[in-house]
Design an enzyme around this catalytic site. Structure first.
Site, PDB file in Angstrom:
ATOM      1  N   GLY A  40       0.769  -1.021   0.261  1.00 28.79           N
ATOM      2  CA  GLY A  40       0.061   0.327  -0.216  1.00 28.79           C
ATOM      3  C   GLY A  40       0.627   1.579   0.053  1.00 28.79           C
ATOM      4  CB  CYS A  42       3.167   2.115   5.042  1.00 29.47           C
ATOM      5  SG  CYS A  42       3.330   1.733   6.296  1.00 29.47           S
ATOM      6  CB  ILE A 186       2.531  13.647   6.013  1.00 26.00           C
ATOM      7  CG1 ILE A 186       2.165  12.568   6.218  1.00 26.00           C
ATOM      8  CG2 ILE A 186       2.760  14.297   4.337  1.00 26.00           C
ATOM      9  CD1 ILE A 186       0.569  12.255   4.899  1.00 26.00           C
ATOM     10  N   GLY A 272      -3.700  16.601   4.491  1.00 25.55           N
ATOM     11  CA  GLY A 272      -4.522  15.646   5.737  1.00 25.55           C
ATOM     12  C   GLY A 272      -5.012  14.357   3.857  1.00 25.55           C
ATOM     13  CB  VAL A 273      -5.215  10.835   3.656  1.00 26.21           C
ATOM     14  CG1 VAL A 273      -3.837  11.608   3.923  1.00 26.21           C
ATOM     15  CG2 VAL A 273      -6.053  10.460   5.264  1.00 26.21           C
ATOM     16  CG  ASP A 313      -5.185   4.620   6.196  1.00 25.13           C
ATOM     17  OD1 ASP A 313      -5.138   5.102   7.988  1.00 25.13           O
ATOM     18  OD2 ASP A 313      -4.096   5.326   6.033  1.00 25.13           O
ATOM     19  CB  ALA A 321       0.700   1.128   8.713  1.00 20.35           C
ATOM     20  CG  HIS A 446      23.259   4.561  34.460  1.00 18.72           C
ATOM     21  ND1 HIS A 446      22.842   5.815  33.409  1.00 18.72           N
ATOM     22  CD2 HIS A 446      24.189   4.700  34.484  1.00 18.72           C
ATOM     23  CE1 HIS A 446      24.045   6.448  33.833  1.00 18.72           C
ATOM     24  NE2 HIS A 446      24.830   6.094  33.992  1.00 18.72           N
TER      25      HIS A 446
END
Length: 467
Positions: A40, A42, A186, A272-273, A313, A321, A446
Protein backbone atom coordinates in the site's frame (compact mmCIF):
# COMPACT_ATOMS: atom_id res chain seq x y z
CA UNK A 1 -17.21 -20.12 -12.75
CA UNK A 2 -15.75 -17.74 -10.15
CA UNK A 3 -12.93 -18.95 -7.92
CA UNK A 4 -14.24 -19.72 -4.43
CA UNK A 5 -12.58 -18.34 -1.29
CA UNK A 6 -13.40 -18.16 2.37
CA UNK A 7 -11.83 -14.69 2.72
CA UNK A 8 -11.11 -12.15 -0.01
CA UNK A 9 -9.14 -9.05 0.90
CA UNK A 10 -9.59 -6.00 -1.33
CA UNK A 11 -6.46 -3.85 -1.01
CA UNK A 12 -2.95 -4.95 -0.07
CA UNK A 13 -1.64 -2.27 2.30
CA UNK A 14 -0.61 -2.73 5.95
CA UNK A 15 -4.20 -3.66 6.72
CA UNK A 16 -4.86 -5.81 3.68
CA UNK A 17 -1.73 -7.91 3.44
CA UNK A 18 -1.68 -8.46 7.22
CA UNK A 19 -5.32 -9.60 7.09
CA UNK A 20 -4.48 -11.97 4.23
CA UNK A 21 -1.45 -13.45 6.00
CA UNK A 22 -3.32 -13.92 9.29
CA UNK A 23 -6.21 -15.53 7.41
CA UNK A 24 -3.75 -17.89 5.75
CA UNK A 25 -2.23 -18.75 9.13
CA UNK A 26 -5.67 -19.59 10.48
CA UNK A 27 -6.36 -21.98 7.61
CA UNK A 28 -8.74 -19.86 5.52
CA UNK A 29 -8.60 -20.18 1.76
CA UNK A 30 -7.64 -16.57 1.09
CA UNK A 31 -6.99 -14.17 -1.77
CA UNK A 32 -5.64 -10.60 -1.69
CA UNK A 33 -6.39 -8.23 -4.57
CA UNK A 34 -4.44 -5.08 -5.39
CA UNK A 35 -3.62 -3.36 -8.65
CA UNK A 36 -0.20 -2.25 -7.35
CA UNK A 37 2.62 -3.81 -5.35
CA UNK A 38 1.58 -5.11 -1.95
CA UNK A 39 2.37 -2.81 0.95
CA UNK A 40 0.00 0.00 0.00
CA UNK A 41 0.90 3.64 0.49
CA UNK A 42 2.91 2.81 3.61
CA UNK A 43 5.52 0.55 2.05
CA UNK A 44 5.45 2.04 -1.46
CA UNK A 45 4.91 5.76 -0.93
CA UNK A 46 4.77 6.49 2.78
CA UNK A 47 6.12 5.04 6.01
CA UNK A 48 9.15 3.15 4.74
CA UNK A 49 10.53 5.23 1.84
CA UNK A 50 10.07 8.47 3.78
CA UNK A 51 12.07 7.08 6.70
CA UNK A 52 14.85 6.32 4.23
CA UNK A 53 14.82 9.94 3.05
CA UNK A 54 14.74 11.25 6.61
CA UNK A 55 17.73 9.11 7.60
CA UNK A 56 19.71 10.56 4.69
CA UNK A 57 18.85 14.05 5.92
CA UNK A 58 19.79 13.19 9.50
CA UNK A 59 23.21 11.82 8.51
CA UNK A 60 23.95 14.81 6.30
CA UNK A 61 22.81 17.27 8.98
CA UNK A 62 24.92 15.58 11.66
CA UNK A 63 28.07 15.53 9.56
CA UNK A 64 27.64 19.07 8.28
CA UNK A 65 26.58 20.81 11.46
CA UNK A 66 27.71 18.57 14.31
CA UNK A 67 30.65 16.54 13.02
CA UNK A 68 33.20 18.81 14.64
CA UNK A 69 31.56 18.14 18.03
CA UNK A 70 32.73 14.54 17.60
CA UNK A 71 36.14 15.41 16.18
CA UNK A 72 34.99 14.49 12.68
CA UNK A 73 35.72 16.93 9.87
CA UNK A 74 34.11 16.21 6.51
CA UNK A 75 35.91 18.19 3.85
CA UNK A 76 33.83 19.42 0.90
CA UNK A 77 30.78 17.54 2.16
CA UNK A 78 28.12 17.19 -0.51
CA UNK A 79 25.31 14.90 -1.61
CA UNK A 80 23.66 13.66 -4.80
CA UNK A 81 19.93 14.24 -4.56
CA UNK A 82 19.09 11.67 -7.22
CA UNK A 83 20.97 8.97 -5.29
CA UNK A 84 19.09 9.84 -2.10
CA UNK A 85 15.82 9.36 -4.00
CA UNK A 86 17.11 6.16 -5.64
CA UNK A 87 18.05 4.63 -2.27
CA UNK A 88 14.55 5.30 -0.98
CA UNK A 89 12.93 3.64 -3.99
CA UNK A 90 15.25 0.63 -3.81
CA UNK A 91 14.36 0.07 -0.14
CA UNK A 92 10.66 0.28 -0.95
CA UNK A 93 11.03 -2.21 -3.82
CA UNK A 94 12.88 -4.74 -1.65
CA UNK A 95 10.37 -4.55 1.20
CA UNK A 96 7.33 -4.93 -1.07
CA UNK A 97 8.93 -7.99 -2.68
CA UNK A 98 9.42 -9.45 0.79
CA UNK A 99 5.71 -8.92 1.49
CA UNK A 100 4.80 -10.71 -1.74
CA UNK A 101 6.97 -13.63 -0.57
CA UNK A 102 5.27 -13.69 2.86
CA UNK A 103 1.85 -13.81 1.22
CA UNK A 104 2.93 -16.71 -0.97
CA UNK A 105 4.55 -18.48 1.99
CA UNK A 106 1.21 -18.42 3.82
CA UNK A 107 -0.58 -19.97 0.83
CA UNK A 108 -2.54 -16.83 0.04
CA UNK A 109 -3.50 -16.30 -3.59
CA UNK A 110 -2.48 -12.97 -5.08
CA UNK A 111 -4.43 -11.24 -7.84
CA UNK A 112 -3.05 -8.10 -9.47
CA UNK A 113 -5.88 -5.90 -10.67
CA UNK A 114 -8.60 -3.46 -9.62
CA UNK A 115 -11.34 -5.13 -7.60
CA UNK A 116 -14.96 -4.06 -7.46
CA UNK A 117 -17.76 -5.57 -5.37
CA UNK A 118 -20.40 -7.09 -7.66
CA UNK A 119 -22.45 -8.57 -4.81
CA UNK A 120 -22.00 -9.32 -1.11
CA UNK A 121 -20.05 -12.44 -2.06
CA UNK A 122 -18.49 -11.58 -5.42
CA UNK A 123 -15.63 -9.35 -6.58
CA UNK A 124 -14.96 -8.56 -10.23
CA UNK A 125 -11.36 -7.91 -11.26
CA UNK A 126 -10.38 -5.37 -13.93
CA UNK A 127 -7.03 -4.66 -15.59
CA UNK A 128 -5.43 -1.23 -16.14
CA UNK A 129 -7.48 -0.65 -19.31
CA UNK A 130 -10.73 -1.29 -17.43
CA UNK A 131 -11.30 -4.70 -19.01
CA UNK A 132 -12.83 -7.35 -16.76
CA UNK A 133 -10.41 -10.25 -16.37
CA UNK A 134 -12.10 -12.54 -13.84
CA UNK A 135 -14.49 -12.85 -10.93
CA UNK A 136 -13.96 -14.42 -7.51
CA UNK A 137 -16.46 -15.31 -4.82
CA UNK A 138 -15.89 -15.31 -1.09
CA UNK A 139 -17.79 -16.09 2.08
CA UNK A 140 -16.26 -12.99 3.69
CA UNK A 141 -14.85 -9.85 2.08
CA UNK A 142 -12.48 -7.47 3.87
CA UNK A 143 -12.18 -3.99 2.33
CA UNK A 144 -8.79 -2.39 2.93
CA UNK A 145 -8.49 0.11 0.12
CA UNK A 146 -6.69 2.75 2.20
CA UNK A 147 -6.71 6.50 1.69
CA UNK A 148 -5.20 9.17 -0.54
CA UNK A 149 -4.15 12.79 -0.05
CA UNK A 150 -7.09 15.11 0.45
CA UNK A 151 -7.37 17.91 -2.07
CA UNK A 152 -9.43 21.10 -2.13
CA UNK A 153 -10.24 23.48 -5.01
CA UNK A 154 -8.13 26.31 -3.53
CA UNK A 155 -5.01 24.15 -3.87
CA UNK A 156 -5.25 22.59 -7.37
CA UNK A 157 -2.76 19.71 -7.35
CA UNK A 158 -1.11 19.26 -10.76
CA UNK A 159 1.62 16.89 -9.49
CA UNK A 160 4.28 19.13 -11.00
CA UNK A 161 4.24 22.47 -9.23
CA UNK A 162 1.60 21.70 -6.61
CA UNK A 163 2.39 18.22 -5.38
CA UNK A 164 1.36 15.58 -2.86
CA UNK A 165 3.59 13.42 -0.67
CA UNK A 166 3.93 10.90 -3.51
CA UNK A 167 5.58 13.39 -5.86
CA UNK A 168 7.63 14.85 -2.99
CA UNK A 169 9.41 11.48 -2.73
CA UNK A 170 10.49 11.29 -6.35
CA UNK A 171 11.36 14.84 -7.44
CA UNK A 172 14.07 14.89 -10.09
CA UNK A 173 15.91 17.80 -8.53
CA UNK A 174 16.03 19.62 -5.23
CA UNK A 175 13.65 22.61 -5.28
CA UNK A 176 15.04 26.02 -4.42
CA UNK A 177 12.02 26.78 -2.25
CA UNK A 178 9.04 24.83 -0.98
CA UNK A 179 5.80 25.82 0.73
CA UNK A 180 4.25 23.06 2.84
CA UNK A 181 0.52 23.47 3.43
CA UNK A 182 -0.47 21.47 6.51
CA UNK A 183 1.76 20.81 9.51
CA UNK A 184 0.72 17.33 10.51
CA UNK A 185 3.25 14.50 10.52
CA UNK A 186 3.58 14.31 6.72
CA UNK A 187 4.06 18.05 6.25
CA UNK A 188 6.52 18.36 9.12
CA UNK A 189 8.63 15.40 7.97
CA UNK A 190 9.01 16.73 4.43
CA UNK A 191 9.68 20.24 5.76
CA UNK A 192 12.57 18.82 7.81
CA UNK A 193 13.92 16.70 4.94
CA UNK A 194 14.03 19.44 2.34
CA UNK A 195 15.21 22.11 4.75
CA UNK A 196 18.24 20.04 5.78
CA UNK A 197 19.21 19.56 2.14
CA UNK A 198 19.13 23.30 1.49
CA UNK A 199 15.62 24.11 0.26
CA UNK A 200 14.06 27.25 1.69
CA UNK A 201 10.96 25.88 3.42
CA UNK A 202 7.81 27.61 4.62
CA UNK A 203 5.11 25.83 6.63
CA UNK A 204 1.51 27.01 6.70
CA UNK A 205 -0.86 25.60 9.33
CA UNK A 206 -4.48 26.61 9.89
CA UNK A 207 -4.51 25.65 13.59
CA UNK A 208 -2.64 27.18 16.51
CA UNK A 209 0.48 24.99 16.37
CA UNK A 210 2.41 22.72 14.07
CA UNK A 211 1.64 19.07 14.87
CA UNK A 212 -1.67 20.37 16.25
CA UNK A 213 -2.80 17.06 17.77
CA UNK A 214 0.33 16.85 19.94
CA UNK A 215 0.80 18.35 23.40
CA UNK A 216 1.20 22.11 22.98
CA UNK A 217 4.54 22.18 24.81
CA UNK A 218 5.96 19.60 22.40
CA UNK A 219 4.61 21.41 19.34
CA UNK A 220 6.09 24.70 20.51
CA UNK A 221 9.49 23.05 21.11
CA UNK A 222 9.51 21.64 17.59
CA UNK A 223 8.46 24.98 16.09
CA UNK A 224 11.34 26.67 17.92
CA UNK A 225 13.75 24.08 16.49
CA UNK A 226 12.39 24.52 12.97
CA UNK A 227 12.70 28.30 13.12
CA UNK A 228 16.29 27.87 14.27
CA UNK A 229 16.83 25.80 11.12
CA UNK A 230 15.55 28.69 9.01
CA UNK A 231 12.10 27.30 8.34
CA UNK A 232 9.40 29.97 8.22
CA UNK A 233 6.31 28.94 10.17
CA UNK A 234 2.84 30.45 9.76
CA UNK A 235 0.26 29.15 12.23
CA UNK A 236 -3.36 30.29 12.59
CA UNK A 237 -3.13 30.89 8.87
CA UNK A 238 -5.52 29.92 6.08
CA UNK A 239 -4.68 29.40 2.42
CA UNK A 240 -7.14 31.30 0.26
CA UNK A 241 -5.74 30.07 -3.05
CA UNK A 242 -2.67 28.73 -4.79
CA UNK A 243 -2.00 29.68 -8.41
CA UNK A 244 0.71 28.69 -10.88
CA UNK A 245 2.28 31.74 -12.49
CA UNK A 246 5.35 31.56 -14.74
CA UNK A 247 6.20 28.05 -13.48
CA UNK A 248 6.11 29.25 -9.87
CA UNK A 249 3.34 28.85 -7.32
CA UNK A 250 1.84 31.93 -5.67
CA UNK A 251 0.06 31.13 -2.42
CA UNK A 252 -2.34 33.69 -0.99
CA UNK A 253 -2.63 33.43 2.79
CA UNK A 254 -4.66 35.08 5.52
CA UNK A 255 -3.22 35.35 9.03
CA UNK A 256 -5.35 37.25 11.54
CA UNK A 257 -7.09 39.07 8.68
CA UNK A 258 -3.76 40.15 7.23
CA UNK A 259 -3.38 38.93 3.65
CA UNK A 260 -0.12 38.35 1.84
CA UNK A 261 1.35 36.31 -0.99
CA UNK A 262 4.14 33.75 -0.80
CA UNK A 263 5.95 32.34 -3.82
CA UNK A 264 7.82 29.07 -4.22
CA UNK A 265 9.05 26.65 -6.86
CA UNK A 266 6.98 23.84 -5.34
CA UNK A 267 3.99 23.62 -3.01
CA UNK A 268 3.31 20.45 -1.03
CA UNK A 269 -0.34 19.81 -0.26
CA UNK A 270 -0.31 17.98 3.09
CA UNK A 271 -3.74 18.82 4.49
CA UNK A 272 -4.77 15.27 5.31
CA UNK A 273 -6.19 12.15 3.68
CA UNK A 274 -9.55 10.80 2.56
CA UNK A 275 -10.72 7.20 2.25
CA UNK A 276 -10.68 5.36 -1.08
CA UNK A 277 -14.39 4.54 -1.22
CA UNK A 278 -15.17 5.45 -4.83
CA UNK A 279 -15.60 3.01 -7.69
CA UNK A 280 -15.46 -0.22 -5.67
CA UNK A 281 -19.19 -0.98 -5.58
CA UNK A 282 -20.03 0.31 -2.11
CA UNK A 283 -22.96 2.48 -3.14
CA UNK A 284 -24.52 -0.25 -5.28
CA UNK A 285 -24.53 -2.65 -2.31
CA UNK A 286 -25.78 -0.03 0.11
CA UNK A 287 -22.68 -0.09 2.32
CA UNK A 288 -22.91 2.83 4.72
CA UNK A 289 -20.39 5.63 4.21
CA UNK A 290 -19.89 8.58 6.56
CA UNK A 291 -17.64 11.53 5.62
CA UNK A 292 -15.90 9.57 2.84
CA UNK A 293 -15.17 6.62 5.14
CA UNK A 294 -16.85 3.24 5.57
CA UNK A 295 -18.86 2.88 8.77
CA UNK A 296 -18.07 -0.31 10.72
CA UNK A 297 -18.76 -1.93 14.07
CA UNK A 298 -15.45 -1.36 15.91
CA UNK A 299 -15.87 -4.66 17.78
CA UNK A 300 -15.99 -6.79 14.62
CA UNK A 301 -15.16 -4.37 11.74
CA UNK A 302 -18.26 -5.61 9.94
CA UNK A 303 -20.11 -3.09 7.79
CA UNK A 304 -23.90 -2.85 7.71
CA UNK A 305 -23.80 -5.70 5.18
CA UNK A 306 -23.21 -9.10 6.88
CA UNK A 307 -20.02 -10.79 5.67
CA UNK A 308 -18.44 -7.56 4.41
CA UNK A 309 -15.81 -5.99 6.66
CA UNK A 310 -13.56 -2.93 6.41
CA UNK A 311 -10.30 -1.97 8.12
CA UNK A 312 -7.54 0.62 8.01
CA UNK A 313 -7.55 4.13 6.61
CA UNK A 314 -10.75 3.55 4.62
CA UNK A 315 -12.73 3.46 7.91
CA UNK A 316 -11.33 6.78 9.12
CA UNK A 317 -8.89 8.06 11.73
CA UNK A 318 -6.44 7.37 13.18
CA UNK A 319 -4.79 7.00 9.77
CA UNK A 320 -1.85 4.91 10.94
CA UNK A 321 -0.31 1.76 9.47
CA UNK A 322 0.01 0.07 12.86
CA UNK A 323 -3.67 0.66 13.54
CA UNK A 324 -4.62 -0.89 10.18
CA UNK A 325 -2.52 -3.98 10.96
CA UNK A 326 -4.06 -4.35 14.43
CA UNK A 327 -7.56 -4.01 12.97
CA UNK A 328 -6.68 -6.60 10.32
CA UNK A 329 -5.68 -9.24 12.86
CA UNK A 330 -8.66 -8.49 15.10
CA UNK A 331 -11.07 -8.67 12.15
CA UNK A 332 -9.78 -12.00 10.82
CA UNK A 333 -9.65 -13.56 14.27
CA UNK A 334 -13.23 -12.43 14.87
CA UNK A 335 -14.31 -14.16 11.65
CA UNK A 336 -12.54 -17.29 12.94
CA UNK A 337 -14.45 -17.07 16.21
CA UNK A 338 -11.50 -16.09 18.38
CA UNK A 339 -12.61 -13.82 21.22
CA UNK A 340 -10.41 -10.75 21.72
CA UNK A 341 -10.73 -7.52 23.63
CA UNK A 342 -11.60 -4.61 21.31
CA UNK A 343 -8.70 -2.44 20.21
CA UNK A 344 -8.05 0.36 22.70
CA UNK A 345 -8.09 3.45 20.50
CA UNK A 346 -7.12 5.56 23.50
CA UNK A 347 -3.74 3.82 23.64
CA UNK A 348 -2.44 4.25 20.09
CA UNK A 349 1.08 5.66 19.68
CA UNK A 350 1.61 8.53 17.26
CA UNK A 351 5.04 9.16 15.77
CA UNK A 352 6.65 11.91 13.69
CA UNK A 353 10.11 11.15 12.31
CA UNK A 354 11.69 14.54 11.78
CA UNK A 355 14.62 15.49 14.02
CA UNK A 356 14.01 15.92 16.87
CA UNK A 357 11.47 13.11 16.69
CA UNK A 358 8.06 13.42 18.31
CA UNK A 359 6.05 10.57 19.82
CA UNK A 360 3.04 10.41 22.08
CA UNK A 361 0.27 8.26 23.50
CA UNK A 362 -2.80 9.02 25.55
CA UNK A 363 -4.06 12.33 26.88
CA UNK A 364 -2.46 15.73 26.50
CA UNK A 365 -2.70 18.39 29.18
CA UNK A 366 -5.31 20.16 27.07
CA UNK A 367 -7.50 17.04 26.94
CA UNK A 368 -7.20 16.53 30.68
CA UNK A 369 -8.43 20.08 31.24
CA UNK A 370 -11.29 19.64 28.76
CA UNK A 371 -12.43 16.48 30.55
CA UNK A 372 -12.02 18.00 34.01
CA UNK A 373 -9.38 15.44 35.03
CA UNK A 374 -7.11 16.35 37.92
CA UNK A 375 -3.55 15.47 36.91
CA UNK A 376 0.13 15.76 37.73
CA UNK A 377 2.95 16.35 35.25
CA UNK A 378 6.45 14.91 35.41
CA UNK A 379 9.15 16.17 33.03
CA UNK A 380 12.75 15.30 32.39
CA UNK A 381 14.93 17.16 29.87
CA UNK A 382 17.43 15.25 27.75
CA UNK A 383 19.82 18.04 28.68
CA UNK A 384 20.14 16.23 32.04
CA UNK A 385 20.59 12.75 30.53
CA UNK A 386 24.08 11.28 30.56
CA UNK A 387 23.37 9.15 27.49
CA UNK A 388 21.95 12.12 25.58
CA UNK A 389 25.08 14.09 26.50
CA UNK A 390 27.34 11.27 25.27
CA UNK A 391 25.63 10.90 21.90
CA UNK A 392 25.20 14.63 21.33
CA UNK A 393 21.39 14.58 21.38
CA UNK A 394 20.47 16.84 24.29
CA UNK A 395 17.47 18.59 22.77
CA UNK A 396 13.97 17.73 23.93
CA UNK A 397 12.28 16.16 26.92
CA UNK A 398 10.00 13.44 28.25
CA UNK A 399 6.68 14.62 29.63
CA UNK A 400 4.38 12.25 31.52
CA UNK A 401 0.85 12.98 32.73
CA UNK A 402 -0.55 11.08 35.71
CA UNK A 403 -3.93 10.96 37.39
CA UNK A 404 -3.55 13.05 40.53
CA UNK A 405 -5.59 10.74 42.79
CA UNK A 406 -4.54 7.26 41.69
CA UNK A 407 -1.22 7.93 39.96
CA UNK A 408 -2.29 6.17 36.74
CA UNK A 409 -0.35 7.10 33.59
CA UNK A 410 -2.76 9.10 31.43
CA UNK A 411 -0.48 10.36 28.68
CA UNK A 412 3.12 10.43 27.51
CA UNK A 413 4.83 12.93 25.22
CA UNK A 414 8.41 12.83 23.99
CA UNK A 415 10.40 15.13 21.75
CA UNK A 416 13.97 14.02 21.14
CA UNK A 417 16.37 11.90 19.13
CA UNK A 418 14.82 8.45 19.65
CA UNK A 419 11.31 9.42 20.72
CA UNK A 420 9.63 7.06 18.25
CA UNK A 421 11.49 4.07 19.73
CA UNK A 422 11.04 5.13 23.36
CA UNK A 423 7.26 5.50 23.14
CA UNK A 424 6.67 1.72 23.03
CA UNK A 425 7.54 1.37 26.72
CA UNK A 426 4.89 3.90 27.60
CA UNK A 427 2.22 2.32 25.40
CA UNK A 428 2.88 -0.98 27.15
CA UNK A 429 2.90 0.77 30.52
CA UNK A 430 -0.52 2.31 29.90
CA UNK A 431 -1.96 -1.00 28.69
CA UNK A 432 -0.91 -2.55 32.01
CA UNK A 433 -2.26 0.26 34.19
CA UNK A 434 1.16 1.60 35.18
CA UNK A 435 1.43 4.34 37.77
CA UNK A 436 4.16 6.88 38.49
CA UNK A 437 5.28 4.69 41.36
CA UNK A 438 5.47 1.47 39.31
CA UNK A 439 7.51 3.21 36.60
CA UNK A 440 9.92 4.62 39.18
CA UNK A 441 10.40 1.18 40.72
CA UNK A 442 11.09 -0.43 37.34
CA UNK A 443 14.87 -0.41 37.02
CA UNK A 444 16.00 1.14 33.75
CA UNK A 445 19.41 0.36 32.28
CA UNK A 446 22.11 3.00 32.56
CA UNK A 447 23.12 4.82 30.47
CA UNK A 448 20.06 4.95 28.23
CA UNK A 449 17.71 7.58 26.93
CA UNK A 450 14.85 5.54 28.41
CA UNK A 451 16.07 6.39 31.91
CA UNK A 452 14.47 9.75 31.21
CA UNK A 453 11.08 8.04 31.43
CA UNK A 454 11.85 6.84 34.95
CA UNK A 455 13.17 10.29 35.88
CA UNK A 456 10.08 12.03 34.48
CA UNK A 457 7.84 9.72 36.54
CA UNK A 458 9.93 10.51 39.62
CA UNK A 459 9.70 14.23 38.87
CA UNK A 460 5.91 14.05 39.07
CA UNK A 461 6.34 13.03 42.73
CA UNK A 462 9.27 15.38 43.38
CA UNK A 463 11.62 12.38 43.61
CA UNK A 464 13.78 12.87 40.51
CA UNK A 465 17.46 12.34 41.32
CA UNK A 466 19.10 14.09 38.36
CA UNK A 467 17.22 17.37 38.12
Amino acid sequence: MANQYQIAVLGGGPGGYVAAIRAGQLGFKTVVIDKDNLGGICLNWGCIPTKSLLKNAEIYDNLKNHGKDFGIYAKDLTFKFEEIIKRSRNISDKITKNVEMLVKKNKVDRIRGFGKLASKNEIEIFDESGKKTQSISADNIIISTGARPRTIPQIPVDKKNIITSTEAMILEKLPKDLIVIGAGAIGVEFAYFYSVLGTKVTIIEMLDNILPIEDVEVSQALEKNFKKRGIDVYTKTTVEKAEIKNDKVVVSINQNNVRKELTAEKVLNAIGVVGNVEGIGLEELGIEIIKNHIKVDKNTYQTNIPGIYAIGDVIGPPWLAHVASAEAIHCVETIKGIKNHPIDYDNIPGCTYCQPQVASVGLTEQKCKEHGIQYKVGKFPFMASGKAFAIGEREGFVKLIFDEKYGELLGAHIIGSEATEMIAELVLARSHGATAHSIIKTIHAHPTLSESIMEAAANSLNESIHI
